[in-house]
Design a protein around this motif. Structure first.
Motif, mmCIF file in Angstrom:
data_model
loop_
_atom_site.group_PDB
_atom_site.id
_atom_site.type_symbol
_atom_site.label_atom_id
_atom_site.label_comp_id
_atom_site.label_asym_id
_atom_site.label_seq_id
_atom_site.Cartn_x
_atom_site.Cartn_y
_atom_site.Cartn_z
ATOM 1 N N PRO A 99 12.116 0.305 0.874
ATOM 2 C CA PRO A 99 12.012 1.430 -0.053
ATOM 3 C C PRO A 99 11.909 2.749 0.728
ATOM 4 N N THR A 100 12.422 3.794 0.157
ATOM 5 C CA THR A 100 12.391 5.095 0.812
ATOM 6 C C THR A 100 10.964 5.631 0.864
ATOM 7 N N ALA A 101 10.761 6.628 1.710
ATOM 8 C CA ALA A 101 9.418 7.175 1.915
ATOM 9 C C ALA A 101 8.808 7.727 0.633
ATOM 10 N N ILE A 102 9.619 8.382 -0.175
ATOM 11 C CA ILE A 102 9.077 8.940 -1.414
ATOM 12 C C ILE A 102 8.569 7.816 -2.334
ATOM 13 N N SER A 103 9.235 6.669 -2.309
ATOM 14 C CA SER A 103 8.792 5.515 -3.098
ATOM 15 C C SER A 103 7.525 4.906 -2.502
ATOM 16 N N MET A 104 7.486 4.794 -1.175
ATOM 17 C CA MET A 104 6.303 4.223 -0.521
ATOM 18 C C MET A 104 5.073 5.099 -0.754
ATOM 19 N N ALA A 105 5.260 6.415 -0.686
ATOM 20 C CA ALA A 105 4.129 7.331 -0.886
ATOM 21 C C ALA A 105 3.582 7.245 -2.305
ATOM 22 N N ALA A 106 4.433 6.897 -3.249
ATOM 23 C CA ALA A 106 3.984 6.781 -4.641
ATOM 24 C C ALA A 106 2.951 5.669 -4.817
ATOM 25 N N SER A 107 2.831 4.800 -3.824
ATOM 26 C CA SER A 107 1.817 3.739 -3.882
ATOM 27 C C SER A 107 0.414 4.283 -3.625
#
Length: 185
Positions: free
Chosen positions: A27-35
């Motif tokens: 997953p892209t960084a923006i998706s990972m950060a959403a965690s």
């Protein structure tokens, strides 16, 4: 002396920089950060490091940690967040995870790489307070807390000076104030 090999791809080994090597597309960084999950970002970093090691490379050009200033930036998906606190919390964990596998992380793009349109000629005009409170804390944390082994400069100018020639940002802050001792490119 064997070649030092770097692969692009802050969210996985990039086929375009490894002769079409097959790898996991994380997953892209923006998706990972959403965690909002630092432990997950550490595990993500470990997985990235393992894949880079498996192909015999030495450095991952990532994570991408610039502040997401505009949704129209061509790299928004590979940066973590528009929130400086969230970025500075998660990014060092990704770096630590990558480097736990003896693979160099190369945090990018230092600093204020806010758009891809005319990225080689535009200048991000940023006042000192915004630099200190918004744009630099994540890079500083990656140096001071995670001891990142690499940092990649931005393509653009910052206050009229190209990122890779900016004495204030590179020599004064990055090296002298924060103690960065890795590779800058």
């Amino acid at each position: 002396i064997p070649a030092f090999k770097m692969t692009d791809g802050p969210h996985g080994v990039a086929p375009h920089s490894t002769k079409n090597t097959q790898s996991t597309y994380f997953p892209t960084a923006i998706s990972m950060a959403a965690s909002w999950n630092p432990a997950l970002l550490y595990e993500f970093g470990q997985a990235l490091g393992e894949e880079v090691r498996d192909i015999g490379f030495h450095m991952l050009l990532g994570p991408g940690v610039n502040i997401t200033r505009t949704p129209m930036n061509g790299r928004t998906f590979e940066y973590m967040s528009e929130d400086p606190y969230l970025n500075r919390t998660l990014a060092p964990q990704t770096v630590k995870g990558i480097q736990s596998k003896r693979i160099a992380a190369c945090v990018k793009h230092y600093a204020c790489n806010n758009q891809d349109y005319h990225r080689f000629t535009m200048s991000s005009e940023v006042e000192e307070r915004a630099l200190q409170e918004i744009y630099l804390p994540t890079f500083k944390a990656c140096v001071e807390e995670a001891d990142t082994w690499g940092i990649m400069g931005s393509y653009n100018k910052i206050n009229g000076v190209y990122g890779c020639a900016n004495t204030d940002l590179i020599n004064n802050r990055l090296m002298n104030q924060w103690g960065f001792r890795g590779c800058f490119h």
